[in-house]
Motif scaffolding. Structure first.
Motif, PDB file in Angstrom:
ATOM      1  N   ARG A  66      -1.456   9.655  -1.621  1.00  0.00           N
ATOM      2  CA  ARG A  66      -2.117   8.910  -2.696  1.00  0.00           C
ATOM      3  C   ARG A  66      -1.133   8.512  -3.794  1.00  0.00           C
ATOM      4  NH1 ARG A  66      -6.546   7.364  -5.610  1.00  0.00           N
ATOM      5  NH2 ARG A  66      -6.589   8.018  -7.783  1.00  0.00           N
ATOM      6  N   SER A 109       1.277   5.476  -3.861  1.00  0.00           N
ATOM      7  CA  SER A 109       0.737   4.123  -4.065  1.00  0.00           C
ATOM      8  C   SER A 109      -0.324   4.191  -5.165  1.00  0.00           C
ATOM      9  CB  SER A 109       0.129   3.659  -2.734  1.00  0.00           C
ATOM     10  OG  SER A 109      -0.447   2.383  -2.836  1.00  0.00           O
ATOM     11  N   PRO A 110       0.142   4.363  -6.416  1.00  0.00           N
ATOM     12  CA  PRO A 110      -0.831   4.583  -7.503  1.00  0.00           C
ATOM     13  C   PRO A 110      -1.653   3.324  -7.792  1.00  0.00           C
ATOM     14  CG  PRO A 110       1.413   4.471  -8.361  1.00  0.00           C
ATOM     15  CD  PRO A 110       1.522   4.387  -6.883  1.00  0.00           C
ATOM     16  N   PRO A 111      -2.972   3.454  -7.879  1.00  0.00           N
ATOM     17  CA  PRO A 111      -3.825   2.309  -8.169  1.00  0.00           C
ATOM     18  C   PRO A 111      -3.806   1.996  -9.670  1.00  0.00           C
ATOM     19  CG  PRO A 111      -5.154   4.285  -7.967  1.00  0.00           C
ATOM     20  CD  PRO A 111      -3.742   4.704  -7.702  1.00  0.00           C
ATOM     21  N   GLU A 112      -4.128   0.752 -10.004  1.00  0.00           N
ATOM     22  CA  GLU A 112      -4.199   0.375 -11.415  1.00  0.00           C
ATOM     23  C   GLU A 112      -5.360   1.115 -12.081  1.00  0.00           C
ATOM     24  OE1 GLU A 112      -3.746  -3.996 -11.964  1.00  0.00           O
ATOM     25  OE2 GLU A 112      -4.969  -3.583 -13.763  1.00  0.00           O
ATOM     26  N   ASP A 113      -6.500   1.127 -11.377  1.00  0.00           N
ATOM     27  CA  ASP A 113      -7.682   1.829 -11.873  1.00  0.00           C
ATOM     28  C   ASP A 113      -7.711   3.196 -11.193  1.00  0.00           C
ATOM     29  OD1 ASP A 113     -10.187   2.942 -12.169  1.00  0.00           O
ATOM     30  OD2 ASP A 113     -11.291   1.181 -11.466  1.00  0.00           O
ATOM     31  N   CYS A 143      -8.746   3.760  -5.174  1.00  0.00           N
ATOM     32  CA  CYS A 143      -7.420   3.798  -4.546  1.00  0.00           C
ATOM     33  C   CYS A 143      -6.993   2.387  -4.192  1.00  0.00           C
ATOM     34  CB  CYS A 143      -7.370   4.747  -3.348  1.00  0.00           C
ATOM     35  SG  CYS A 143      -7.916   4.048  -1.772  1.00  0.00           S
ATOM     36  N   THR A 144      -5.731   2.246  -3.750  1.00  0.00           N
ATOM     37  CA  THR A 144      -5.180   0.909  -3.539  1.00  0.00           C
ATOM     38  C   THR A 144      -5.712   0.216  -2.289  1.00  0.00           C
ATOM     39  OG1 THR A 144      -3.266   1.893  -2.428  1.00  0.00           O
ATOM     40  CG2 THR A 144      -3.027   1.365  -4.774  1.00  0.00           C
ATOM     41  N   MET A 145      -6.500   0.919  -1.493  1.00  0.00           N
ATOM     42  CA  MET A 145      -7.114   0.267  -0.333  1.00  0.00           C
ATOM     43  C   MET A 145      -8.086  -0.820  -0.795  1.00  0.00           C
ATOM     44  SD  MET A 145      -7.774   0.229   3.081  1.00  0.00           S
ATOM     45  CE  MET A 145      -8.030   1.649   4.146  1.00  0.00           C
ATOM     46  N   CYS A 146      -8.987  -0.468  -1.690  1.00  0.00           N
ATOM     47  CA  CYS A 146     -10.056  -1.397  -2.062  1.00  0.00           C
ATOM     48  C   CYS A 146     -10.003  -1.875  -3.511  1.00  0.00           C
ATOM     49  CB  CYS A 146     -11.426  -0.751  -1.825  1.00  0.00           C
ATOM     50  SG  CYS A 146     -11.677  -0.196  -0.134  1.00  0.00           S
ATOM     51  N   GLY A 147      -9.316  -1.142  -4.382  1.00  0.00           N
ATOM     52  CA  GLY A 147      -9.312  -1.539  -5.788  1.00  0.00           C
ATOM     53  C   GLY A 147     -10.740  -1.647  -6.301  1.00  0.00           C
ATOM     54  N   SER A 148     -11.034  -2.752  -7.006  1.00  0.00           N
ATOM     55  CA  SER A 148     -12.371  -2.888  -7.608  1.00  0.00           C
ATOM     56  C   SER A 148     -13.445  -3.150  -6.556  1.00  0.00           C
ATOM     57  CB  SER A 148     -12.373  -4.012  -8.645  1.00  0.00           C
ATOM     58  OG  SER A 148     -12.164  -5.243  -7.988  1.00  0.00           O
ATOM     59  N   TRP A 187     -10.903  12.744  -7.566  1.00  0.00           N
ATOM     60  CA  TRP A 187      -9.734  12.787  -6.683  1.00  0.00           C
ATOM     61  C   TRP A 187      -9.088  14.160  -6.629  1.00  0.00           C
ATOM     62  CZ3 TRP A 187      -8.688   9.110  -3.237  1.00  0.00           C
ATOM     63  CH2 TRP A 187      -9.382   7.900  -3.382  1.00  0.00           C
TER      64      TRP A 187
END
Lengths: 426, 426
Positions: free
Chosen positions: B398, B401-405, B409-414, B381
């Motif tokens: 970016r 909207s911080p992703p957990e992982d 990113c928060t669009m798709c996550g896992s 990133w």
């Protein structure tokens, strides 16, 4: 009967009439276009709250907005707000791509509230459900995949993306040519992983008649997804992408033969000079079935501005014959879009669609510009703003900087060329 | 000697060397291109704070940002802020189009502070000065017009727009064919009004050698303006516009013969499907002189979004051979742009220029996209953001909207396709 079956029998349905009215076209033109497979009407027979969305050759280029929760962001109220904002901003369809929280509840709420056609990607739900049950996507059975499709169809979804063209053959083509980004579509990546793990062919390809049966039952449009679309400019128009398109062309023909309406999905990330060839290929390989494109983005280097990179590609695609543009928001590649991103994305895509419509001489497109230009010539600000694509924004921008002389604006003041010319003409 | 005269003598100047370095090209290639008249270097010999800006065939497509006060808005500090923001955002040149307040002071401050080439439209100052002295523009003498040009040249302006092609003949062609919007360029409208009132030919056309003499003295590039450019799609590519272009082609040749560097300006508002033809015409009629286009805007109906409508047109124009894009901001048609508008406008135009450069295979263009795509593939990133056209914005989007992982990113996550594909590949 599906719209396609009705069209074949010479029947003009209420949905065809409604589409004709919206397009300023003859109902018989709509019927005939459906019969030829160059137009589809997106409307699940159970989705009673909408008129149906006609997409295809000779019609206005349509715009879709993607909404939906993700694992990281689940807020049903926010998604419903996105739905409302997308519709207000002029989206013709909305896809609910939820993959977080109670996705059934979100989808049903979206379907209930929407006045526009709703699309989904059922494989996302299958993946989500598997995860909730502590299973990996690759452990899903073919039955479970078809169940998620039937479940969404019976909820009234109007069109679904199905990645039937991700096959052993097409995935092998991707591998052999080599790519920088590999497979970047979520559905394509999941399907390829499933195939690899299970050492089996894609069930949506192998058991395609089962899919057709569900689609036919609900008159749900199949949007044959491009699971192998390029994820960067350098990967565009490669053998894997085109092999998949050939497969989709054959699958489209089989659907058509069964009376099921189909659209084809297209890329993605494509250099500007390859867009026209991509449209030509799709039209030729898929017997002119409606083409639904994502972007295309004409550069990879502008995260934060991908509504603009995709408006450039979308306008060119529409001018070359693409029928349906999936918006891309400023958040693409960075985060789940916000409500404001949804609005920006729809506006950018509508501009692209309209610019394309002018170029391909779609009924009524140029008239909008001529009418606004005449108001501009008269320095009639109220009318100019009323006729613009986003009157609220146009008014806000102008009013933030009020001119001393209200007949002009603060850019030129008394040096306004239109005013000078008008005075010289008198 | 001007850069053109040096090139003719086989001399590689410091400015040519600097341009070659920035383009990753051979200095001899730059020299030869200048000799052929297909490249110019914008740098007044008195403007010592800049390296010079090379524009033309085979080079990166450049971007200009217009700034400047108007009658309604005079704030020298704000204009200097716009200059700084434009340069920070990556503009290759800035035009100071001030028409309000102490325009001499603003221009001199801009010239002093700028690290990029500066352009102006001297006729605006002439009009402004006339108004200040209680005179109408039409009452100005030819001497007063040339005096304003000489004044700006001696201040160190690198290129000026001069509307020499607005002649009795070309204006008559506009009148005869008829237009919705008439003449919409400020310089064009003023010149036409002057000609009508004084019943005389345009002094900048009639006394063209006088203009060449000034330009040569300072090695100031003449940007031959399209005073008759279309102001709406319906007026595009009409007889008046093309007649003016023919005249500009002849004037460009005369300048070239005198050792004066010239660019040609182009439209404006043009339907998407007419852009390529416009570029081809300019190149053919003007012996491949560098082409500097405003937009083109591909629809009239999007005030508030004209940075997007012009990014669409600009990308297509650049891909077809336009060399220099003048930005259009979201405020176009509504108000004088704000500082934030300047930033948005430059970014949109840079995206268009880059997309065009990829399509026309400009040196180094595609490499930028490949490098970013590789970082994206690695889910790196920091590098993705660093390589993007606007790292500040990309990071802000970016991080909002911080992703957990953190790898996704928060669009798709896992469900991140890149992650799924990477895992399947291992």
């Amino acid at each position: 009967m599906t719209q396609l079956e009705s069209a074949r029998k010479g029947i003009i349905t209420e949905e065809m009439r409604s589409a004709a009215r919206k397009e300023g076209a003859d109902p018989e033109f709509i019927r005939k276009s459906i019969e030829e497979g160059v137009v589809v009407i997106n409307k699940n027979r159970l989705h009673r709250s909408i008129d149906g969305l006609a997409v295809g050759r000779g019609l206005k280029t349509k715009v879709n907005a993607n909404i939906g929760s993700s694992q990281d962001r689940v807020d049903i109220e926010e998604e419903l707000t996105k739905l409302r904002v997308a519709i207000e901003a002029g989206a013709d369809a909305v896809m609910d791509l939820s993959t977080g929280g109670d996705v059934n509840a979100i989808r049903r709420a979206v379907l209930k509230e929407s006045t526009v056609a709703i699309g989904t990607v059922p494989i996302y739900q299958a993946a989500h459900d598997a995860r909730k049950r502590g299973k990996s996507f690759v452990e899903l059975s073919a039955d479970e995949m078809f169940d998620s499709i039937e479940c969404q169809a019976s909820d009234g979804v109007d069109f679904i993306t199905v990645h039937c063209g991700v096959t052993r053959n097409s995935v092998e083509k991707v591998r052999k040519q080599g790519r920088i980004m590999g497979i970047v579509s979520r559905g394509g990546a999941l399907t390829a992983e499933w195939m690899k793990f299970n050492k089996k062919e894609n069930p949506l390809f192998e058991e395609y008649p089962r899919l057709l049966k569900i689609a036919k039952k609900y008159d749900m449009v199949l949007s044959l997804g491009d699971g192998l679309r390029p994820g960067c400019l350098a990967d565009a128009t490669d053998r894997g992408q085109i092999e998949e398109l050939i497969i989709l062309g054959e699958l489209a023909m089989r659907a058509f033969d069964e009376g099921v309406q189909v659209m084809i999905e297209g890329p993605g990330h494509v250099p500007l000079d390859q867009i026209e060839a991509n449209i030509l290929l799709q039209k030729r390989l898929c017997n002119n079935a409606p083409f639904y494109v994502l972007g295309p983005l004409v550069t990879d280097i502008a995260p934060g501005y991908d509504h603009i990179t995709s408006a450039i590609g979308g306008a060119i695609a529409a001018s070359a014959g693409a029928d349906f543009l999936c918006y891309v928001t400023p958040s693409e590649h960075l985060r789940l879009p916000t409500v404001e991103d949804v609005r920006e994305g729809v506006m950018a895509a509508r501009i692209a669609a309209h610019a394309g419509d002018i170029a391909k001489k779609t009924r009524g497109a140029m008239e909008a510009d001529i009418t606004l230009a005449k108001a501009r010539k008269r320095l009639d600000w109220d009318e100019q703003i009323r006729l613009s694509i986003d009157p609220v924004r146009a008014r806000r921008v102008r009013e933030a900087s009020p001119p001393e002389d209200e007949s002009v604006c603060t850019m030129c003041g008394s040096l306004c060329a239109i005013k000078i010319t008008a005075e010289a003409e008198h």
